[in-house]
Design an enzyme around this catalytic site. Structure first.
Site, PDB file in Angstrom:
ATOM      1  N   LYS A  61       0.830  -1.254  -0.074  1.00  0.00           N
ATOM      2  CA  LYS A  61      -0.159   0.042   0.139  1.00  0.00           C
ATOM      3  C   LYS A  61       0.713   1.273   0.033  1.00  0.00           C
ATOM      4  CE  LYS A  61      -4.433  -0.405   2.022  1.00  0.00           C
ATOM      5  NZ  LYS A  61      -5.322  -0.241   3.368  1.00  0.00           N
TER       6      LYS A  61
HETATM    7  O1  G3P Z   1      -9.165   0.286   3.878  1.00  0.00           O
HETATM    8  C1  G3P Z   1      -9.146   1.423   4.500  1.00  0.00           C
HETATM    9  C2  G3P Z   1      -9.908   1.627   5.763  1.00  0.00           C
HETATM   10  O2  G3P Z   1      -9.288   0.665   6.707  1.00  0.00           O
HETATM   11  C3  G3P Z   1     -10.144   2.815   6.257  1.00  0.00           C
HETATM   12  O3  G3P Z   1     -11.129   3.002   7.108  1.00  0.00           O
HETATM   13  O4  G3P Z   1     -12.926   3.447   8.538  1.00  0.00           O
HETATM   14  O5  G3P Z   1     -10.374   4.011   8.924  1.00  0.00           O
HETATM   15  O6  G3P Z   1     -11.886   5.387   7.163  1.00  0.00           O
HETATM   16  P1  G3P Z   1     -11.655   4.210   8.128  1.00  0.00           P
END
Ligand code: G3P
Length: 216
Positions: free
Chosen positions: A84
């Site tokens: 990533k």
């Molecule tokens: O895949 C990306 C994810 O982990 C981010 O999620 O909920 O932290 O925006 P969030």
């Protein structure tokens, strides 16, 4: 649309693996830090051994050369690792360099079609628009996903779109309708995708009706 699990929690990954519908895992430094271990390599290697599909692992450094070196190291941990890389200027340069070495990149923290387009031109295997965080900021995250999917299809670009930062089951519905290749979902959302109260009521009624007959 394929489903990846968005977590670094080993129990959740093992549980979800049993269902036979998970084809990959995405992690990030925040998710790994929640697991209370500083051994990045050990936890990533364990995840890679449970799920044979692509496992996205984020670099933990800044700067072009340090990111490339760390990406090379991380990708040596298991054959199914995808690196990533954030959608920054440095990230773009790193993505181009890694793509030339045939190291797969998930171009992450994408918040616009333009970022996704540049990621695919640099050779990213995946781009990850963050739907929930766009929604949080007052935008329509899934419109960005749909735009990316449509433009990639128009130009026959092979980079796959991962709808990320999924917060609820309706996001999965709209991601599928938008044509996202993959939705990466937290374990809780995966369970919410499956559960329906009418299914529970139906199962209970079928069993009780059958018990009534078999008692006669
Ligand atoms: O895949 C990306 C994810 O982990 C981010 O999620 O909920 O932290 O925006 P969030």
């Amino acid at each position: 649309m394929r489903i990846f699990l968005d977590t670094a929690n080993i129990d959740q990954i093992r549980q979800a693996a049993k269902l036979g519908i998970i084809s990959g895992v995405t992690t990030n430094p925040s998710l790994v830090s929640r697991e209370g271990t500083a051994d990045y390599e050990a936890i990533i290697k364990e995840i890679c051994s449970i799920i044979p599909g692509p496992i996205s692992v984020e670099v933990l450094v800044e700067g072009v050369e340090p990111m490339i070196e760390q990406a090379q190291l991380i990708s040596s941990w298991a054959p199914n690792i995808v690196i990533k890389i954030p959608a920054t200027t440095e990230g773009l340069e790193v993505t181009s360099a890694l793509a030339k070495e045939n190291i797969k990149v998930n171009f992450t923290l994408c918040f616009s079609l333009n970022q996704a387009l540049l990621g695919t031109l640099a050779g990213a295997t995946y781009v990850s628009p963050f739907v929930g965080r766009l929604d949080d900021a007052g935008h329509n995250g899934m419109e960005v996903v749909k735009d990316i999917v449509d433009v990639f299809a128009h130009y026959q670009l092979t980079t796959q779109v991962i709808a990320a930062s999924i917060r609820h089951p309706q996001h999965c519905v709209t991601a599928a309708k938008a044509g996202a290749h993959i939705a990466t979902v937290p374990y809780k959302v995966l369970m919410q995708m499956l559960h329906h109260p009418l299914t529970d009521v139906g199962v209970a009624r079928f069993l009780s009706d059958w018990q009534g007959v078999s008692r006669k």
